[in-house]
Design a protein around this motif. Structure first.
Motif, PDB file in Angstrom:
ATOM      1  N   THR A 148      61.789  31.231  15.427  1.00 55.11           N
ATOM      2  CA  THR A 148      63.124  30.461  15.652  1.00 55.11           C
ATOM      3  C   THR A 148      63.558  29.867  14.480  1.00 55.11           C
ATOM      4  O   THR A 148      62.666  29.597  13.509  1.00 55.11           O
ATOM      5  CB  THR A 148      63.022  29.480  16.728  1.00 55.11           C
ATOM      6  OG1 THR A 148      61.964  28.493  16.421  1.00 55.11           O
ATOM      7  CG2 THR A 148      62.450  29.770  18.206  1.00 55.11           C
ATOM      8  N   TYR A 149      64.771  29.702  14.302  1.00 54.58           N
ATOM      9  CA  TYR A 149      65.340  28.829  13.211  1.00 54.58           C
ATOM     10  C   TYR A 149      66.331  28.027  13.576  1.00 54.58           C
ATOM     11  O   TYR A 149      67.293  28.365  14.448  1.00 54.58           O
ATOM     12  CB  TYR A 149      66.104  30.040  12.004  1.00 54.58           C
ATOM     13  CG  TYR A 149      67.053  29.574  10.924  1.00 54.58           C
ATOM     14  CD1 TYR A 149      66.126  28.862   9.940  1.00 54.58           C
ATOM     15  CD2 TYR A 149      68.122  29.069  10.971  1.00 54.58           C
ATOM     16  CE1 TYR A 149      66.778  28.142   9.024  1.00 54.58           C
ATOM     17  CE2 TYR A 149      68.834  28.759   9.974  1.00 54.58           C
ATOM     18  CZ  TYR A 149      68.410  27.826   9.112  1.00 54.58           C
ATOM     19  OH  TYR A 149      69.053  27.333   8.040  1.00 54.58           O
ATOM     20  N   LYS A 150      66.310  26.690  13.524  1.00 52.37           N
ATOM     21  CA  LYS A 150      67.160  25.577  14.072  1.00 52.37           C
ATOM     22  C   LYS A 150      66.990  25.846  15.533  1.00 52.37           C
ATOM     23  O   LYS A 150      68.209  25.777  16.101  1.00 52.37           O
ATOM     24  CB  LYS A 150      68.510  25.486  13.490  1.00 52.37           C
ATOM     25  CG  LYS A 150      68.569  25.257  11.857  1.00 52.37           C
ATOM     26  CD  LYS A 150      69.819  25.329  11.600  1.00 52.37           C
ATOM     27  CE  LYS A 150      69.874  24.676  10.273  1.00 52.37           C
ATOM     28  NZ  LYS A 150      71.559  24.679   9.614  1.00 52.37           N
ATOM     29  N   LEU A 185      59.437  30.507   5.368  1.00 51.82           N
ATOM     30  CA  LEU A 185      60.637  30.639   4.927  1.00 51.82           C
ATOM     31  C   LEU A 185      61.162  30.645   3.561  1.00 51.82           C
ATOM     32  O   LEU A 185      60.827  29.288   3.058  1.00 51.82           O
ATOM     33  CB  LEU A 185      61.661  29.999   6.133  1.00 51.82           C
ATOM     34  CG  LEU A 185      63.136  30.226   5.952  1.00 51.82           C
ATOM     35  CD1 LEU A 185      63.925  29.754   7.259  1.00 51.82           C
ATOM     36  CD2 LEU A 185      63.819  29.654   4.839  1.00 51.82           C
ATOM     37  N   ARG A 244      67.495  32.194   2.651  1.00 58.87           N
ATOM     38  CA  ARG A 244      68.407  32.146   4.053  1.00 58.87           C
ATOM     39  C   ARG A 244      69.741  32.722   3.149  1.00 58.87           C
ATOM     40  O   ARG A 244      70.043  31.832   2.224  1.00 58.87           O
ATOM     41  CB  ARG A 244      68.581  30.941   4.689  1.00 58.87           C
ATOM     42  CG  ARG A 244      69.196  31.074   6.019  1.00 58.87           C
ATOM     43  CD  ARG A 244      69.988  29.841   6.508  1.00 58.87           C
ATOM     44  NE  ARG A 244      71.253  29.731   5.604  1.00 58.87           N
ATOM     45  CZ  ARG A 244      71.490  28.344   5.169  1.00 58.87           C
ATOM     46  NH1 ARG A 244      70.910  27.563   5.333  1.00 58.87           N
ATOM     47  NH2 ARG A 244      72.318  28.030   4.263  1.00 58.87           N
ATOM     48  N   CYS A 287      69.284  35.992  12.598  1.00 63.78           N
ATOM     49  CA  CYS A 287      69.347  34.823  13.481  1.00 63.78           C
ATOM     50  C   CYS A 287      70.680  34.899  13.785  1.00 63.78           C
ATOM     51  O   CYS A 287      71.938  34.444  13.393  1.00 63.78           O
ATOM     52  CB  CYS A 287      69.030  33.557  13.114  1.00 63.78           C
ATOM     53  SG  CYS A 287      69.379  32.057  14.377  1.00 63.78           S
ATOM     54  N   ILE A 291      67.137  35.951   7.054  1.00 62.71           N
ATOM     55  CA  ILE A 291      66.167  35.210   6.571  1.00 62.71           C
ATOM     56  C   ILE A 291      65.243  35.830   6.167  1.00 62.71           C
ATOM     57  O   ILE A 291      64.774  36.773   6.850  1.00 62.71           O
ATOM     58  CB  ILE A 291      65.677  34.264   7.808  1.00 62.71           C
ATOM     59  CG1 ILE A 291      66.778  33.347   8.397  1.00 62.71           C
ATOM     60  CG2 ILE A 291      64.488  33.166   7.234  1.00 62.71           C
ATOM     61  CD1 ILE A 291      66.267  32.712   9.750  1.00 62.71           C
ATOM     62  N   TYR A 307      61.051  35.675   4.911  1.00 62.25           N
ATOM     63  CA  TYR A 307      59.891  34.932   5.018  1.00 62.25           C
ATOM     64  C   TYR A 307      58.951  35.638   3.982  1.00 62.25           C
ATOM     65  O   TYR A 307      58.655  36.672   3.588  1.00 62.25           O
ATOM     66  CB  TYR A 307      59.362  34.907   6.454  1.00 62.25           C
ATOM     67  CG  TYR A 307      60.158  34.317   7.586  1.00 62.25           C
ATOM     68  CD1 TYR A 307      59.987  33.039   7.979  1.00 62.25           C
ATOM     69  CD2 TYR A 307      61.223  35.068   8.065  1.00 62.25           C
ATOM     70  CE1 TYR A 307      60.822  32.400   8.732  1.00 62.25           C
ATOM     71  CE2 TYR A 307      61.870  34.379   9.110  1.00 62.25           C
ATOM     72  CZ  TYR A 307      61.791  33.157   9.395  1.00 62.25           C
ATOM     73  OH  TYR A 307      62.572  32.658  10.434  1.00 62.25           O
ATOM     74  N   VAL A 339      64.931  34.168  16.534  1.00 63.47           N
ATOM     75  CA  VAL A 339      65.039  35.017  15.310  1.00 63.47           C
ATOM     76  C   VAL A 339      64.671  36.592  15.959  1.00 63.47           C
ATOM     77  O   VAL A 339      63.397  36.465  16.479  1.00 63.47           O
ATOM     78  CB  VAL A 339      64.109  34.442  14.247  1.00 63.47           C
ATOM     79  CG1 VAL A 339      63.671  35.378  12.991  1.00 63.47           C
ATOM     80  CG2 VAL A 339      64.540  33.151  13.559  1.00 63.47           C
TER      81      VAL A 339
END
Length: 226
Positions: free
Chosen positions: A113-115, A151, A154, A133, A140, A142, A119
């Protein structure tokens, strides 16, 4: 532009420099679906038979493919990257992911996940991977650090129009390709400049580059272009 399939393509794996493996999704009358694997020669457009094991070896690696394919029933539905140390990372369309060592032993699994948003998708970049995302309009990158994914970059956000609901990423030696709701875009791996990709086909679900050839997948067909 040459049509090479009239079905949905759910996975693509490089076989050799001039051949790729495509996995077609074939609905069953009683419900669910089955898969059809074939090799496509990019130079001649000829199709060849391929075994499931040959596909799994290319996807997960020679040492890891048996244990990984035994641990995930729907292995054709995930995307996979083999890192330089031969460890393997996989991710499904719901964000469920896992990291395996070079022998195929699972090291961890989690939902990416992101925020707090899912993802998805996966593109290779050495010790890095790229994902997207859709809800945050971003792509993103990584970094694999030991057994951790951190991460480190972005591109895009809900505050700009760089990417509109990105849903799929792939990569070659020069670019990361991003399928968005409205178009396909390319991120230069050298300077991260974003540009548009001219495809001539609308509603693209997957976009790949293999040398001078592009593979373009829609919801029910696939095409090869130059």
């Amino acid at each position: 532009m040459t049509q090479v399939s009239k079905r949905e393509i759910i996975d693509v794996v490089k076989f050799t420099d001039d051949k790729i493996i495509l996995v077609e999704k074939i609905p069953r009358i009683e419900g669910g679906y089955k898969t059809n694997y074939f090799i496509l020669n990019l130079e001649t457009m000829e199709k060849e038979v391929v075994t499931k094991n040959a596909y799994l070896i290319r996807k997960f690696g020679n040492s890891a493919f048996t244990k990984i394919s035994e641990s995930i029933a729907n292995f054709a539905d995930c995307e996979a990257v083999i890192f330089p140390d031969k460890s393997v990372f996989i991710i499904f369309s719901n964000g469920q992911s896992a990291l395996f060592d070079r022998e195929g032993t699972m090291l961890w699994s989690k939902t990416m996940t992101y925020k707090d948003k899912t993802v998805t998708s996966l593109a290779s970049d050495g010790n890095h991977i790229w994902c997207c995302c859709a809800e945050e309009d971003c792509v993103i990158r990584y970094l694999l650090d030991g057994t951790k994914l951190n991460l480190d970059l972005r591109i895009g956000s809900t505050e700009n129009d760089t990417f509109a609901s990105p849903r799929f990423v792939s990569s070659d030696s020069e670019n990361v390709y991003v399928c968005c709701a409205d178009r396909v875009r390319a991120i230069s791996r050298s300077d991260f400049i974003v540009s548009d990709v001219n495809s001539g086909i609308k509603d693209i679900k997957r976009y790949y580059r293999f040398g001078k050839y592009s593979l373009i997948c829609t919801a029910n067909s696939a095409y090869i272009g130059e």
